[in-house]
Design an enzyme around this catalytic site. Structure first.
Site, PDB file in Angstrom:
ATOM      1  CG  ASP A 101      -2.097   0.940   1.090  1.00 16.91           C
ATOM      2  OD1 ASP A 101      -2.402   1.350  -0.043  1.00 16.91           O
ATOM      3  OD2 ASP A 101      -2.702   1.284   2.124  1.00 16.91           O
ATOM      4  CB  ILE A 102       3.872   2.140  -1.995  1.00 17.01           C
ATOM      5  CG1 ILE A 102       4.674   1.001  -1.369  1.00 17.01           C
ATOM      6  CG2 ILE A 102       4.746   3.369  -2.231  1.00 17.01           C
ATOM      7  CD1 ILE A 102       5.296   1.329  -0.034  1.00 17.01           C
TER       8      ILE A 102
END
Length: 230
Positions: A101-102
């Site tokens: 979840d960058i």
């Protein structure tokens, strides 16, 4: 953290019991060498209806998303930020962690230093890839293979997300408006003053074919990172 019915648990090598994902992955990141680019978990406790996490508290700080909304970014500062973002993801791999979840809200910015936070969507690193239905990252940073293929791999997915982040840093908006744009990897640059090196790196990271995207090491060796940095 309140307990919910669909909490995910992971088994990590040295712990006899499965741990909730956020705790398990932060425990993985506590192993030496500890990175300055990763938020630290100091302790945790489980209660009947919730978990308590004792975390590092960087102060003063703000999310990268908030910082971007308040001021324009120089090309030099974008390089400093992006280099640390790439290094944070690289450290995750070295610790056996896939942070899936960058995006800008998952980085804290303290003056000139980043810290990656929020490991709740992550997974243990697998070089064999993952089923696309298990992807839990932010929709605007989602790579096209998640939408079109049954499986995806950690490195190309993270490189795509880092490419979206670099685009956002340098254009003050996201590159894609909907899933159709993402599937086709179609975007245009809004910043007409963007250097050719920055454009080239973004294009490489946002290649529709995951096999053609650079590795993290190749990103760090790109000429854009070499301009004005030692």
């Amino acid at each position: 953290m309140r307990k919910i019915n669909n909490d995910r648990y992971l088994n990590i090598p040295w712990n006899p019991e499965p741990l909730v994902t956020e705790v398990a992955l932060l425990m993985m990141m506590r192993r030496e060498p500890i990175s300055p680019f990763i938020i630290q978990l100091y302790d945790w406790f489980e209660h009947p209806k919730e978990f308590t996490l004792v975390m590092e508290y960087p102060e003063p700080c703000e999310t990268l998303d908030d910082a971007m909304s308040r001021r324009p970014w120089s090309d030099m500062f974008s390089r400093v930020v992006m280099m640390q973002a790439v290094m944070a993801v690289k450290v995750c791999y070295e610790h056996g962690v896939f942070h899936s979840d960058i995006h800008a809200k998952n980085f804290l910015l303290m003056k000139n230093q980043l810290k990656l936070i929020d490991f709740g969507c992550g997974q243990l690193l697998s070089w064999n890839g993952y089923e696309s239905v298990t992807y839990r990252g932010a929709p605007g940073y989602c790579p096209p293979e998640i939408l079109t293929e049954p499986r995806f791999h950690a490195v190309p997915a993270n490189v795509w997300s880092l490419g979206v982040l670099l685009y956002e840093l340098s254009n003050e908006c996201l590159p894609f408006y909907d899933t159709t744009d993402i599937e086709q990897a179609e975007f245009t640059f809004q910043n007409r003053n963007l250097s050719k090196y920055c454009r080239d790196l973004i294009r490489q990271c946002l290649d529709r074919d995951p096999s053609k995207r650079p590795s993290l090491e190749q990103m760090l060796q790109h000429p854009w990172f070499k301009v004005g940095l030692n």
